[in-house]
Design a protein around this motif. Structure first.
Motif: not given
Length: 369
Positions: A24-30
């Protein structure tokens, strides 16, 4: 093919045959990167690429784009790969708006993202449940976009997850005092696919390759943070690193039958407190941190009854550790020593020297045994 090419953590991941996914952290960063770019340029990059802590540069397609009213929003659908993650398919959104100069990056919890209400987590009470590494990753990407377009990078970032509050009912968030939704998680940005049989088989393969290469010291690590700590401590080659995950028992039982002279077990304090209490499967669905057990250990280490009582009712293992640190009680060492004793009991006299290292979420060593 050399043993080095077939061994180590990377080879274990490939050997499972399972497809990894994104946190979820990677998705939020994108989503943040796309939204901030659109706020400054009027256009959403789609797909949007980000750089993860280990250098991977995945690209994410946007499922949502909204621009207007001095703010921009973007959304990414989480792909957890072959992992049975409850957040697989969830729509992770980020909304960005400018703040006055000097504000920095301020995080807010939108719909479906929880708020911290109890101590013992790596975030202060009242903060949105966006964990430290995803925060750092988002800040870094905001800074990159800001530098590219000559902006100061002072923004408010609101992270939300569609239906996040409903999804969170299938997690431990409520018990940890994270209310209102999910946590935004991830230390590497990558979801390691979970399969008991495949992962245990990959552990055995790692031990076999290390033995074939003549290694005398291997390390079973619970994750990327503990792996980094062990590498710094002992300068072990990649081939010596076993991605143990939650399967401490699988490592110990296989090493018992196929001994290697020295085994280091390194992991988070909370996970290794489970091993200390006799659990060989450290997954949260099958074992929990036993706070009364920690309280009893602390008593043996000199804790007062008042302190022991506070430990027994602590919200998390981390809170128990911090309480002891403040009182000068070395709970980390006590847990590491007990975990080592449990490991030796599983080894049943096999010619293997064992040491245990407990780390906190930042990778700082908090206990040795």
């Amino acid at each position: 093919m050399t043993a080095e090419a077939r061994g180590g953590r990377g080879a274990q991941l490939k050997h499972t045959g399972l497809r990894p996914g994104w946190t979820t952290g990677a998705c939020a960063t994108a989503a943040v990167t796309a939204a901030y770019t659109a706020l400054l340029t009027g256009d959403f990059p789609d797909p949007v690429s980000i750089t993860l802590p280990k250098g991977q540069t995945p690209a994410f397609a946007l499922a949502v784009e909204e621009l207007g009213g001095g703010r921009a929003s973007a959304g990414v659908v989480k792909d957890a790969g072959d992992d049975p993650d409850v957040t697989h398919g969830a729509l992770v959104r980020a909304t960005v708006r400018r703040l006055p100069p000097g504000s920095g990056v301020v995080f807010r919890a939108g719909s479906g993202v929880g708020t911290v209400t109890l101590p013992g987590l790596p975030l202060d009470v009242g903060e949105p449940a966006v964990n430290p590494v995803p925060r750092r990753l988002m800040r870094e990407h905001v800074e990159r976009v800001a530098a590219e377009y000559g902006e100061p990078g002072d923004v408010e970032v609101t992270v939300s997850v569609d239906h996040g509050e409903e999804i969170a009912r299938s997690t431990w968030n409520g018990r940890l005092g994270i209310l209102g939704g999910l946590s935004i998680l991830g230390t590497t940005g990558v979801v390691v696919p979970y399969s008991c049989s495949a992962w245990i088989d990959s552990i055995r393969r790692g031990v076999d390759v290390a033995r074939a290469a003549g290694l005398e010291h291997v390390a079973g690590c619970t994750g990327a943070t503990s792996e980094k700590t062990v590498t710094a401590e002992y300068n072990l080659p990649d081939i010596a690193l076993l991605d143990m995950g939650d399967f401490a028992g699988a490592v110990l039982k296989y090493v018992r039958r196929h001994p290697i002279p020295r085994l280091t077990i390194c992991g988070g304090f909370a996970k290794l407190s489970k091993l200390a209490a006799g659990h060989l499967d450290l997954h949260s669905a099958r074992s929990q941190v036993d706070k009364p057990f920690l309280a009893d250990l602390a008593r043996r280490g000199g804790a007062t009854e008042e302190l022991a009582s506070r430990i027994a009712t602590a919200n998390t293992g981390l809170e128990a550790l911090r309480l002891c640190e403040a009182a000068g009680v070395r709970l980390g060492d006590l847990v590491a020593a007990r975990a080592r004793d449990e490991a030796l009991s599983v080894l049943r006299g096999a010619p293997v020297e064992v040491d245990v290292i407990c780390v906190d979420r930042a990778g700082v060593v908090v206990g040795r045994g």
